[in-house]
Design an enzyme around this catalytic site. Structure first.
Site, mmCIF file in Angstrom:
data_model
loop_
_atom_site.group_PDB
_atom_site.id
_atom_site.type_symbol
_atom_site.label_atom_id
_atom_site.label_comp_id
_atom_site.label_asym_id
_atom_site.label_seq_id
_atom_site.Cartn_x
_atom_site.Cartn_y
_atom_site.Cartn_z
ATOM 1 N N SER A 147 -100.275 -2.860 -62.156
ATOM 2 C CA SER A 147 -101.282 -3.562 -62.576
ATOM 3 C C SER A 147 -101.905 -4.290 -61.774
ATOM 4 C CB SER A 147 -100.776 -5.456 -63.265
ATOM 5 O OG SER A 147 -101.354 -5.889 -62.800
ATOM 6 N N TYR A 160 -94.093 -11.568 -61.819
ATOM 7 C CA TYR A 160 -95.130 -10.492 -62.006
ATOM 8 C C TYR A 160 -96.223 -10.071 -60.719
ATOM 9 C CZ TYR A 160 -98.086 -7.745 -64.911
ATOM 10 O OH TYR A 160 -99.115 -7.156 -65.680
#
Length: 256
Positions: A147, A160
């Site tokens: 990401s 995350y």
């Protein structure tokens, strides 16, 4: 399809592929000729996804196996099932992941561990089981889905961010240990991608304006934007690419 990017006859597993980005990547690999195995933890939703995708391909091209990617025994059993019932696994896309938005001071340790287990440890568990078979054959492709949070941070998503940063270095660790056996392990790091799971963010006028202003390409990414790079990394066209994380973010990570 012919040439460097032809995946005909190769078996691919995409974790977390009953919907969203995982489903799109699975279809892209199948469009390139691969025999694809879908994965998810919800057997009913996964079977529906398999049926829907299989309608667009010849019989035997789309399969599914439901298992929890955070369970090492389940991962081992499922990889063996693929090897025995579908064919030798040559491509693994570690896509399964979750998000949990809470300020760090309020974050429960159980939620921290749940996100790290799903987004990072699962790639180690499934990747290791796939590699056990790939190494013996002297070839294999592992693609980890990172990401922009691999490099960037935002408030309220600490687990995350930690998981995706760790996944980048797990990609490097896999390369350090397995590249000599003929494997290529790389990662792609998507920016903000417009899917059904991010529709609420697209609909948020303030957040949408921030994304458009923060991204040099001045748009959200699409799942189609991810398809080409993943097919390339799964193909012979990337046989000397190893340990890399490729950002697919419209330029977000190169500007301030």
């Amino acid at each position: 399809m012919t040439g460097l990017f032809d995946l005909t006859g190769r078996v691919a597993l995409v974790t977390g592929s009953s919907r969203g980005i995982g489903s799109a990547l699975a279809k892209a690999l199948a469009d390139a000729g691969a025999t694809v195995v879908l994965n998810g933890v919800n057997p009913e939703r996964l079977k529906d996804a398999e049926t829907a995708m299989a309608a667009g391909f010849p019989p035997g091209r789309i399969h599914s196996v439901a298992f929890d990617v955070t369970d090492d025994d389940a991962a081992a059993r499922s990889i063996r099932w693929i090897e025995d019932n579908v064919g030798p696994l040559e491509i693994l896309v570690n896509n399964a992941g979750i998000q949990h938005r809470v300020p760090m001071l309020d974050l429960d340790v159980a939620d921290w561990e749940r996100v790290l287990s799903t987004d990072l440890t699962s790639a180690f568990l499934v990747g290791r089981e796939a590699a056990r078979h790939m190494i013996g054959r002297g070839r294999g492709k592992i693609i980890n889905i990172c990401s922009v949070q691999t490099d960037l941070a935002r408030p309220t998503i600490a687990p995350y961010i930690a998981a995706k940063g760790g996944l980048r270095n797990l990609t490097r660790a896999m390369t350090a240990e397995w590249a000599a056996s003929g494997l290529q392990i790389n990662a792609v790091a998507p920016g903000y991608i417009h899917t059904e799971m991010t529709q609420n963010l697209v609909d948020d006028e303030e957040f949408n304006s921030w994304i458009l202003g923060r991204t040099p390409a001045h748009r959200w990414g699409t799942v189609e934007d991810l398809a080409g790079p993943v097919v390339w990394l799964a193909s012979d066209g990337s046989n000397f690419v190893n340990g890399q994380t490729i950002f697919i973010d419209g330029g977000m990570t190169v500007v301030v």
